[in-house]
Motif scaffolding. Structure first.
Motif, PDB file in Angstrom:
ATOM      1  N   ASP A   1       1.656 -25.240 -27.070  1.00 31.56           N
ATOM      2  CA  ASP A   1       3.114 -25.406 -27.092  1.00 31.56           C
ATOM      3  C   ASP A   1       3.544 -26.808 -27.541  1.00 31.56           C
ATOM      4  OD1 ASP A   1       2.653 -23.058 -25.781  1.00 31.56           O
ATOM      5  OD2 ASP A   1       4.001 -23.463 -24.119  1.00 31.56           O
ATOM      6  N   GLN A   2       2.673 -27.784 -27.390  1.00 32.68           N
ATOM      7  CA  GLN A   2       3.020 -29.173 -27.692  1.00 32.68           C
ATOM      8  C   GLN A   2       2.637 -29.602 -29.106  1.00 32.68           C
ATOM      9  OE1 GLN A   2       0.540 -30.684 -24.527  1.00 32.68           O
ATOM     10  NE2 GLN A   2       2.326 -31.205 -23.295  1.00 32.68           N
TER      11      GLN A   2
ATOM     12  N   VAL B   1      -4.295 -30.819 -23.929  1.00 37.20           N
ATOM     13  CA  VAL B   1      -3.365 -30.571 -25.031  1.00 37.20           C
ATOM     14  C   VAL B   1      -3.069 -29.082 -25.083  1.00 37.20           C
ATOM     15  CG1 VAL B   1      -3.039 -30.743 -27.521  1.00 37.20           C
ATOM     16  CG2 VAL B   1      -4.306 -32.522 -26.301  1.00 37.20           C
TER      17      VAL B   1
ATOM     18  N   PHE C   1      -1.008 -32.329 -19.020  1.00 34.46           N
ATOM     19  CA  PHE C   1      -0.002 -31.999 -20.025  1.00 34.46           C
ATOM     20  C   PHE C   1       1.356 -32.618 -19.747  1.00 34.46           C
ATOM     21  CE2 PHE C   1       1.012 -28.657 -17.024  1.00 34.46           C
ATOM     22  CZ  PHE C   1       2.368 -28.448 -17.195  1.00 34.46           C
TER      23      PHE C   1
ATOM     24  N   GLY D   1       3.407 -37.865 -20.963  1.00 29.90           N
ATOM     25  CA  GLY D   1       3.886 -38.001 -22.324  1.00 29.90           C
ATOM     26  C   GLY D   1       3.648 -39.357 -22.964  1.00 29.90           C
TER      27      GLY D   1
ATOM     28  N   TYR E   1       3.411 -28.908 -32.251  1.00 30.19           N
ATOM     29  CA  TYR E   1       4.451 -29.247 -33.231  1.00 30.19           C
ATOM     30  C   TYR E   1       5.033 -30.634 -32.939  1.00 30.19           C
ATOM     31  CZ  TYR E   1       8.700 -29.082 -35.968  1.00 30.19           C
ATOM     32  OH  TYR E   1       9.697 -29.378 -36.846  1.00 30.19           O
ATOM     33  N   TYR E   2       5.320 -30.904 -31.687  1.00 25.50           N
ATOM     34  CA  TYR E   2       5.923 -32.175 -31.301  1.00 25.50           C
ATOM     35  C   TYR E   2       4.928 -33.322 -31.404  1.00 25.50           C
ATOM     36  CZ  TYR E   2       9.305 -28.837 -29.665  1.00 25.50           C
ATOM     37  OH  TYR E   2      10.197 -27.801 -29.625  1.00 25.50           O
ATOM     38  N   LEU E   3       3.670 -33.045 -31.078  1.00 28.07           N
ATOM     39  CA  LEU E   3       2.628 -34.056 -31.246  1.00 28.07           C
ATOM     40  C   LEU E   3       2.499 -34.444 -32.718  1.00 28.07           C
ATOM     41  CD1 LEU E   3      -0.021 -32.568 -28.805  1.00 28.07           C
ATOM     42  CD2 LEU E   3       1.140 -34.769 -28.525  1.00 28.07           C
TER      43      LEU E   3
ATOM     44  N   CYS F   1       5.138 -36.803 -33.865  1.00 25.32           N
ATOM     45  CA  CYS F   1       4.961 -38.174 -33.381  1.00 25.32           C
ATOM     46  C   CYS F   1       3.840 -38.917 -34.100  1.00 25.32           C
ATOM     47  CB  CYS F   1       4.690 -38.178 -31.883  1.00 25.32           C
ATOM     48  SG  CYS F   1       6.140 -37.750 -30.927  1.00 25.32           S
TER      49      CYS F   1
ATOM     50  N   TYR G   1       2.344 -39.646 -26.654  1.00 25.93           N
ATOM     51  CA  TYR G   1       3.285 -39.522 -27.773  1.00 25.93           C
ATOM     52  C   TYR G   1       3.692 -40.917 -28.267  1.00 25.93           C
ATOM     53  CZ  TYR G   1       4.103 -34.555 -26.640  1.00 25.93           C
ATOM     54  OH  TYR G   1       3.970 -33.213 -26.417  1.00 25.93           O
TER      55      TYR G   1
END
Length: 166
Positions: free
Chosen positions: A114-115, A111, A83, A86, A117-119, A122, A89
């Motif tokens: 928590d990630q 994965v 995790f 990065g 939304y950001y994934l 991108c 991304y």
């Protein structure tokens, strides 16, 4: 069977991920994700195979090396070996923005909910959830924030531009 989050829907992921060595051997039946190093085999399998064929990148792989063939696949997955790595991304941003890939970009590997939304920001459009991840929390994670302060691969209008549109 692993769970797949795509849009706001949870389903079973029917793609089998073959590692780099398996991609060279004869292909099993069904939907497959082949490592990008086997791109020639994947292109051939796309015409001969009875299931869907996609490719996957490891975090150290460069999408530039196969840019001309990317749009031949409906699914391109990016592996997150842990995790804290990065680089995936950046691969998703390159696929969406530089190579104009419009198919499914799937996050696989380590994965975390928590990630998500950001994934998504991108350029990822689906997520293969780990066995210990709660699918209900995963759906909620995609709507963590209602407004974005900056533009991203998902092309949302940033909040500072909204005040001029009122």
């Amino acid at each position: 069977m692993p769970k797949l989050l795509k849009g706001q829907q949870i389903s079973n992921d029917h793609f089998q991920i073959l590692d780099q060595n398996e991609s060279e051997a004869s292909l099993p039946e069904g939907n497959l994700l082949l490592h990008v190093s086997a791109i020639d085999a994947a292109i051939q399998a796309n015409t001969d195979h009875n299931g869907q064929i996609g490719i996957w990148f490891d975090s150290a792989d460069e999408p530039e090396m196969v840019a001309d063939a990317l749009n031949q696949f409906e699914v391109i997955a990016v592996n997150f070996p842990k995790f804290m790595d990065g680089r995936g991304y950046s691969i998703a941003r390159l696929l969406r923005e530089r190579f104009n890939y419009r198919g499914d970009v799937r996050a696989i590997g380590d994965v975390l909910v928590d990630q998500l939304y950001y994934l998504q920001r991108c350029g990822f459009s689906s997520f293969r959830l780990r066995e210990d991840q709660n699918p209900d929390y995963a759906v909620e994670a995609l709507t963590t924030f209602s407004t974005d302060y900056q533009t991203a691969a998902d092309n949302l209008t940033p909040v500072y531009r909204l005040r001029h549109q009122l």
